[in-house]
Design an enzyme around this catalytic site. Structure first.
Site, PDB file in Angstrom:
ATOM      1  N   ARG A   4     -30.791  34.707 -39.673  1.00  0.00           N
ATOM      2  CA  ARG A   4     -29.799  33.726 -39.216  1.00  0.00           C
ATOM      3  C   ARG A   4     -28.424  34.012 -39.801  1.00  0.00           C
ATOM      4  O   ARG A   4     -27.402  33.732 -39.167  1.00  0.00           O
ATOM      5  CB  ARG A   4     -30.248  32.307 -39.596  1.00  0.00           C
ATOM      6  CG  ARG A   4     -31.320  31.726 -38.686  1.00  0.00           C
ATOM      7  CD  ARG A   4     -31.561  30.252 -38.952  1.00  0.00           C
ATOM      8  NE  ARG A   4     -32.367  30.049 -40.147  1.00  0.00           N
ATOM      9  CZ  ARG A   4     -33.682  29.961 -40.166  1.00  0.00           C
ATOM     10  NH1 ARG A   4     -34.366  30.083 -39.030  1.00  0.00           N
ATOM     11  NH2 ARG A   4     -34.335  29.770 -41.285  1.00  0.00           N
ATOM     12  N   GLU A  10     -47.509  42.682 -43.023  1.00  0.00           N
ATOM     13  CA  GLU A  10     -48.530  41.649 -43.201  1.00  0.00           C
ATOM     14  C   GLU A  10     -49.899  42.290 -43.055  1.00  0.00           C
ATOM     15  O   GLU A  10     -50.188  42.928 -42.037  1.00  0.00           O
ATOM     16  CB  GLU A  10     -48.339  40.530 -42.179  1.00  0.00           C
ATOM     17  CG  GLU A  10     -49.512  39.572 -42.036  1.00  0.00           C
ATOM     18  CD  GLU A  10     -49.972  38.953 -43.350  1.00  0.00           C
ATOM     19  OE1 GLU A  10     -51.199  38.841 -43.560  1.00  0.00           O
ATOM     20  OE2 GLU A  10     -49.094  38.585 -44.162  1.00  0.00           O
ATOM     21  N   CYS A  59     -53.099  25.302 -45.307  1.00  0.00           N
ATOM     22  CA  CYS A  59     -53.568  23.973 -45.712  1.00  0.00           C
ATOM     23  C   CYS A  59     -54.356  23.286 -44.596  1.00  0.00           C
ATOM     24  O   CYS A  59     -55.141  22.373 -44.856  1.00  0.00           O
ATOM     25  CB  CYS A  59     -52.390  23.095 -46.117  1.00  0.00           C
ATOM     26  SG  CYS A  59     -51.401  23.753 -47.473  1.00  0.00           S
ATOM     27  N   ASN A 113     -42.290  27.612 -48.564  1.00  0.00           N
ATOM     28  CA  ASN A 113     -41.245  27.519 -47.540  1.00  0.00           C
ATOM     29  C   ASN A 113     -39.863  27.341 -48.158  1.00  0.00           C
ATOM     30  O   ASN A 113     -38.888  27.925 -47.685  1.00  0.00           O
ATOM     31  CB  ASN A 113     -41.558  26.364 -46.582  1.00  0.00           C
ATOM     32  CG  ASN A 113     -42.567  26.754 -45.518  1.00  0.00           C
ATOM     33  OD1 ASN A 113     -42.236  27.433 -44.557  1.00  0.00           O
ATOM     34  ND2 ASN A 113     -43.813  26.355 -45.697  1.00  0.00           N
ATOM     35  N   ARG A 129     -45.219  -1.329 -65.396  1.00  0.00           N
ATOM     36  CA  ARG A 129     -45.146  -2.466 -66.320  1.00  0.00           C
ATOM     37  C   ARG A 129     -46.175  -2.325 -67.433  1.00  0.00           C
ATOM     38  O   ARG A 129     -45.876  -2.561 -68.612  1.00  0.00           O
ATOM     39  CB  ARG A 129     -45.391  -3.774 -65.565  1.00  0.00           C
ATOM     40  CG  ARG A 129     -44.236  -4.215 -64.674  1.00  0.00           C
ATOM     41  CD  ARG A 129     -44.589  -5.431 -63.858  1.00  0.00           C
ATOM     42  NE  ARG A 129     -44.901  -6.599 -64.686  1.00  0.00           N
ATOM     43  CZ  ARG A 129     -45.297  -7.776 -64.210  1.00  0.00           C
ATOM     44  NH1 ARG A 129     -45.427  -7.938 -62.902  1.00  0.00           N
ATOM     45  NH2 ARG A 129     -45.549  -8.784 -65.002  1.00  0.00           N
TER      46      ARG A 129
END
Length: 460
Positions: free
Chosen positions: A24, A37, A47, A312, A449
């Site tokens: 980009r 890869e 996931c 990511n 608390r």
């Protein structure tokens, strides 16, 4: 101006996010990108594999965010089924092997990104390489497991390990109609929680028919005459019959390449980087994803925390640096969520063991409340455990186990940890309230608390 050459090793979250962000920022005339890869797939949700196995996700390809063809259409030279087997740092080149043909070639680079990921832990045990024994980390791993499940006539599964993957795969196999036994070495499942909170997970697993065996030391995988797994043996002399075995022991950073090249590694074996994800001491090498160690903002040291959310973000930071921009990844607080059937599980920050290892003095507070107003239909029990530094009251960690709507409350604690808040300050947080969403006092605030009271009682 000469075209720069970027080589990316690894085609999942960190690697392809880095390549896409760099593209980009710089066009093909400025930056040539080659990515390697070793598997068939790119840019997928590892996931989501348990939910594909369990049937909640209908198709494997639903887990793929961007295919190899889509990356290539964006002028990224992606080579799948190709494994980088050597880094030549002095020569600024990598040696890659085509896994289908065995042929090898060298590719030069000006900038290098290592996103080699992690691999399932496979203990050195007899039979660990047998047919029917599966570790789950990549989509290729998930496909091999699904192929085994479709071929196997039996319905007995043994899951070795009870971390996130082990627990999620146990639930997925139950959903597929398997009789599931989980063998784990700890006192309770989910060692990412303290044992008292893990006990709640244990009870939920029992309720859904999962047999759990604590303090089980696996010694071998027994095989039949065809070399297929048939049972798992433990040091106690027990044998647990299995038509399929899933390893959920955890993962370790895949850093053999980095180690061989002399790149710096941390205590967990992950690659060490600076805040811009550059490998320490190497100006033109970046690394991110499951192969790196990251700074734990609470404990103040590096840890290996393999999560897609981090990967990511690493890729975006790396791609910005490679493309001439600037970005940093300051660290993490260790937030993670999961579920077993209708029981939600969450943690962030430090467990008691982590705090002790970091040399911190702390107090704990545990409360049980409901996820909505108690009178609202469907209200479910929710347990929150909170750790705070003894003298200062600084929040150190939170663990949550409860019904629907419980787990994402951990995000409140994650923000508080990142901001360095004290439990006293947390009590004043202006959280949203309506009966369908929480009691008047949200369980996180009730725990805060109680933690304030524990800090005051403990004194200096």
């Amino acid at each position: 101006m000469a075209t720069e050459r970027l080589v990316v090793v690894g085609g999942d979250a960190a690697g392809m996010s880095a390549a896409s962000q760099a593209r980009r920022l710089k066009g093909p005339a400025e930056l040539e990108i080659t990515a390697f890869e070793r598997g068939h797939f790119t840019s997928y949700s590892a996931c989501g594999i348990p939910y594909w196995v369990g049937g909640q996700v209908a198709e494997r390809d639903d887990l793929i965010a961007r295919t190899p063809e889509e990356h290539r259409a964006r002028d990224i030279g992606l080579r799948t089924r190709t494994e980088v087997v050597e880094l030549d740092l002095p020569g600024s080149r990598v040696r890659a092997r085509d896994l289908d043909t065995g042929s090898e070639s060298w590719t030069g680079y000006d900038k290098l990104v290592l996103a080699t990921g992690a691999r399932p832990v496979r203990p050195r045990l007899p039979g660990i390489g047998a047919h029917g024994v599966h570790g789950i980390q990549s989509l290729d791993d998930g496909q091999r497991l699904m192929d085994t499940l479709r071929r196997t006539e039996g319905r007995r599964a043994v899951v070795v390990g009870a971390g996130y993957i082990g627990v999620e795969m146990a639930e997925a196999l139950v959903a597929r109609g398997y009789e599931v036994t989980v063998l784990h070495r700890g006192e309770q499942p989910m060692a990412t929680l303290d044992p008292d909170m893990g006990g709640l997970v244990h009870s939920a697993m029992n309720r859904m028919g999962i047999r759990t065996v604590a303090r089980a030391e696996v010694t071998k995988i027994l095989t039949d005459e065809e070399g297929r797994a048939r049972a798992v043996a433990t040091s106690a002399g027990e044998e647990y019959e299995a038509d399929v075995v899933v390893l959920g022991i955890g993962v370790e950073p895949r850093t053999a390449l980095a180690r061989a090249a002399g790149l710096p590694l941390g205590p967990s074996g992950g690659i060490l980087t600076d805040l811009s994800m550059r490998v320490r001491g190497h100006e033109n090498i970046w690394s991110g994803g499951d192969c790196v160690e990251v700074l734990d903002l609470v404990a103040g040291r590096t840890r290996h925390i393999p999560l897609g959310t981090h990967a990511n973000k690493h890729g975006q930071v790396i791609g910005s640096g490679v493309g001439g921009g600037y970005a940093t990844f300051p660290g993490v607080v260790g937030t993670a969520v999961s579920k077993v059937c209708d029981l939600e599980i969450a943690r962030t920050g430090l467990r008691e063991r982590d705090a002790l290892e970091a040399g911190l003095r702390f107090v704990t507070a545990t409360i049980t409340s409901t996820n909505t107003a108690g009178y609202y239909p469907g209200a479910a029990e929710m347990t929150v455990k909170m750790l705070a530094e003894r003298r200062t009251g600084r929040l150190l960690g939170v663990q949550i186990v409860g019904g629907a709507g419980s787990a994402k409350r951990v995000d409140i604690a994650a923000v508080a940890l990142t901001a360095g808040m004290t439990v006293d300050r947390m009590v004043s947080l202006d959280l949203g309230y309506a009966p369908p969403f929480s009691p008047v006092w949200d369980p996180i605030l009730v725990a805060a608390r109680k933690a304030v009271a524990a800090v005051r009682s403990a004194g200096v």
